[in-house]
Design a protein around this motif. Structure first.
Motif, PDB file in Angstrom:
ATOM      1  N   TRP A  86       0.836  -1.208   0.000  1.00 47.96           N
ATOM      2  CA  TRP A  86       0.000   0.000   0.000  1.00 47.96           C
ATOM      3  C   TRP A  86       0.866   1.252   0.000  1.00 47.96           C
ATOM      4  CZ3 TRP A  86      -0.649   2.894   4.853  1.00 47.96           C
ATOM      5  CH2 TRP A  86      -1.424   4.047   4.688  1.00 47.96           C
ATOM      6  N   LEU A  87       1.898   1.281   0.843  1.00 43.53           N
ATOM      7  CA  LEU A  87       2.774   2.443   0.909  1.00 43.53           C
ATOM      8  C   LEU A  87       3.484   2.686  -0.416  1.00 43.53           C
ATOM      9  CD1 LEU A  87       4.349   1.867   4.435  1.00 43.53           C
ATOM     10  CD2 LEU A  87       2.700   3.643   3.809  1.00 43.53           C
ATOM     11  N   GLY A  88       3.847   1.608  -1.102  1.00 42.75           N
ATOM     12  CA  GLY A  88       4.484   1.760  -2.401  1.00 42.75           C
ATOM     13  C   GLY A  88       3.580   2.450  -3.401  1.00 42.75           C
ATOM     14  N   ALA A  89       2.277   2.128  -3.353  1.00 46.29           N
ATOM     15  CA  ALA A  89       1.320   2.774  -4.261  1.00 46.29           C
ATOM     16  C   ALA A  89       0.979   4.183  -3.811  1.00 46.29           C
ATOM     17  CB  ALA A  89       0.040   1.939  -4.324  1.00 46.29           C
ATOM     18  N   THR A  90       1.142   4.448  -2.519  1.00 45.81           N
ATOM     19  CA  THR A  90       0.789   5.754  -1.964  1.00 45.81           C
ATOM     20  C   THR A  90       1.750   6.838  -2.386  1.00 45.81           C
ATOM     21  OG1 THR A  90      -0.215   4.739  -0.021  1.00 45.81           O
ATOM     22  CG2 THR A  90       0.468   7.026   0.193  1.00 45.81           C
ATOM     23  N   ILE A 111       7.183   4.269   6.417  1.00 49.36           N
ATOM     24  CA  ILE A 111       6.073   5.124   6.847  1.00 49.36           C
ATOM     25  C   ILE A 111       6.545   6.567   6.969  1.00 49.36           C
ATOM     26  CG2 ILE A 111       4.598   5.682   8.822  1.00 49.36           C
ATOM     27  CD1 ILE A 111       4.226   2.656   9.214  1.00 49.36           C
ATOM     28  N   ASP A 112       7.713   6.773   7.567  1.00 49.87           N
ATOM     29  CA  ASP A 112       8.242   8.131   7.724  1.00 49.87           C
ATOM     30  C   ASP A 112       8.476   8.794   6.367  1.00 49.87           C
ATOM     31  OD1 ASP A 112       8.190   7.852  10.451  1.00 49.87           O
ATOM     32  OD2 ASP A 112      10.322   7.372  10.656  1.00 49.87           O
ATOM     33  N   LEU A 113       9.000   8.018   5.403  1.00 52.38           N
ATOM     34  CA  LEU A 113       9.265   8.562   4.072  1.00 52.38           C
ATOM     35  C   LEU A 113       7.974   8.979   3.383  1.00 52.38           C
ATOM     36  CD1 LEU A 113      11.069   9.165   1.657  1.00 52.38           C
ATOM     37  CD2 LEU A 113      10.984   6.744   1.048  1.00 52.38           C
ATOM     38  N   VAL A 114       6.961   8.110   3.442  1.00 50.64           N
ATOM     39  CA  VAL A 114       5.672   8.435   2.832  1.00 50.64           C
ATOM     40  C   VAL A 114       5.064   9.656   3.505  1.00 50.64           C
ATOM     41  CG1 VAL A 114       3.293   7.641   2.548  1.00 50.64           C
ATOM     42  CG2 VAL A 114       5.192   6.109   2.018  1.00 50.64           C
ATOM     43  N   ALA A 122       3.645  11.038  10.490  1.00 56.77           N
ATOM     44  CA  ALA A 122       3.874   9.602  10.370  1.00 56.77           C
ATOM     45  C   ALA A 122       2.861   8.824  11.191  1.00 56.77           C
ATOM     46  CB  ALA A 122       5.297   9.265  10.819  1.00 56.77           C
ATOM     47  N   LYS A 123       2.452   9.377  12.326  1.00 58.44           N
ATOM     48  CA  LYS A 123       1.460   8.712  13.178  1.00 58.44           C
ATOM     49  C   LYS A 123       0.140   8.546  12.431  1.00 58.44           C
ATOM     50  CE  LYS A 123      -0.604   8.923  17.799  1.00 58.44           C
ATOM     51  NZ  LYS A 123      -0.653   9.710  19.075  1.00 58.44           N
TER      52      LYS A 123
END
Length: 281
Positions: A86-90, A111-114, A122-123
């Motif tokens: 999911w993060l990759g697509a985000t 998560i921090d990078l996204v 990030a939270k």
């Protein structure tokens, strides 16, 4: 009065009430929100359709689900893999240095990078992951839960007799598979809200029926399909479902800065009312 069936997304399990009471409670709250949507669309003199809630939350959850731990690291290994997809697509990296390390980053760093790329905390990203991924995973990973949720949606459609189905978030996945499995249902109009149907790996690649040539099939009896996405919705990925599915109309707008994925936000939006109204007169 016209009628519609609305299929909920994640975090709608009502632990201590019967399915029928839970469904009615959801329908009552959604009715108020859709009425606001009709007003926002300038449809004050148009009758708002009666909502039947397709409730399946109790079928994909158990007594340990929806805990208070909102850390993505608390998820199982399989769920964390789904989070990474999911993060990759985000927010796919664009800088070469980031692109080289994206696939090997630990979950917290990803998560921090996204979060930095999206300009949010990030939270918040972690909280969305914990709210969204586990229920999606439980639905898609269990044939028993998958069949039970689809049956609940089919039962709601048959009870209402409507031809219009509105499906939000995970509900769009359940609705899509239900309509393929049950072409005898009377649904002719599909409206998807905040849909992750096209999400690579975690959703799209394991749909039933399976995509062919990178393209998902249209449910056989659907005459019209509208997809609506908040431009900031981190779950509606990719937002333009027309790149992967035969969607007739795609609408996109900025609806909310914080509650960008909630069903209440989508139902209160004039775009949703405008998509529903022509089919409920």
């Amino acid at each position: 009065m016209g009628s519609i069936v609305v299929v909920h997304g994640v975090r709608n399990w009502k632990r201590q009430v019967s399915p029928s009471v839970a469904a009615q409670s959801l329908a009552d709250s959604w009715q108020l929100q859709l009425t606001a949507g009709y007003e926002n669309a300038g449809l004050r003199h148009v009758e708002v359709p009666q909502i039947t809630a397709a409730y399946y939350g109790h079928l994909i959850n158990d007594t340990e689900a929806q805990g208070i731990d909102e850390s993505a690291e608390s998820l199982s290994a399989a769920e964390q893999s789904a989070v990474l997809a999911w993060l990759g697509a985000t927010s796919l990296p664009t800088e070469p240095a980031e692109s080289q390390s994206w696939g090997g980053l630990p979950l917290r760093q990803t998560i921090d990078l996204v979060a930095r790329r999206r300009g949010i905390a990030a939270k918040t990203v972690s909280r969305i992951a914990v709210a969204f991924i586990p229920e999606v995973y439980r639905y898609l990973a269990s044939p028993t839960r998958r069949a039970a949720a689809q049956q609940a949606v089919a039962d709601s459609i048959e009870a209402s007799g409507t031809s219009v189905l509105v499906a939000h978030s995970l509900g769009s996945i359940v609705a899509y598979e239900t309509l393929h499995a049950r072409p005898d249902l009377p649904i002719r109009v599909l409206i998807t809200l905040g849909s992750p149907l096209g999400l690579p790996e975690a959703v799209f690649d394991i749909l039933n029926p399976a995509p062919v040539g990178g393209y998902g099939a249209r449910p056989p009896k659907i005459a019209h399909w509208t997809n609506i996405a908040d431009s900031g919705d981190l779950v509606a990925l990719p937002r333009r479902l027309g790149d992967r599915f035969p969607v007739d109309v795609h609408e996109e707008a900025h609806m909310a800065a914080v509650d960008f994925h909630t069903l209440s936000t989508y139902l209160s939006c004039g775009l949703t009312a405008a998509a529903i109204a022509p089919h409920c007169t």
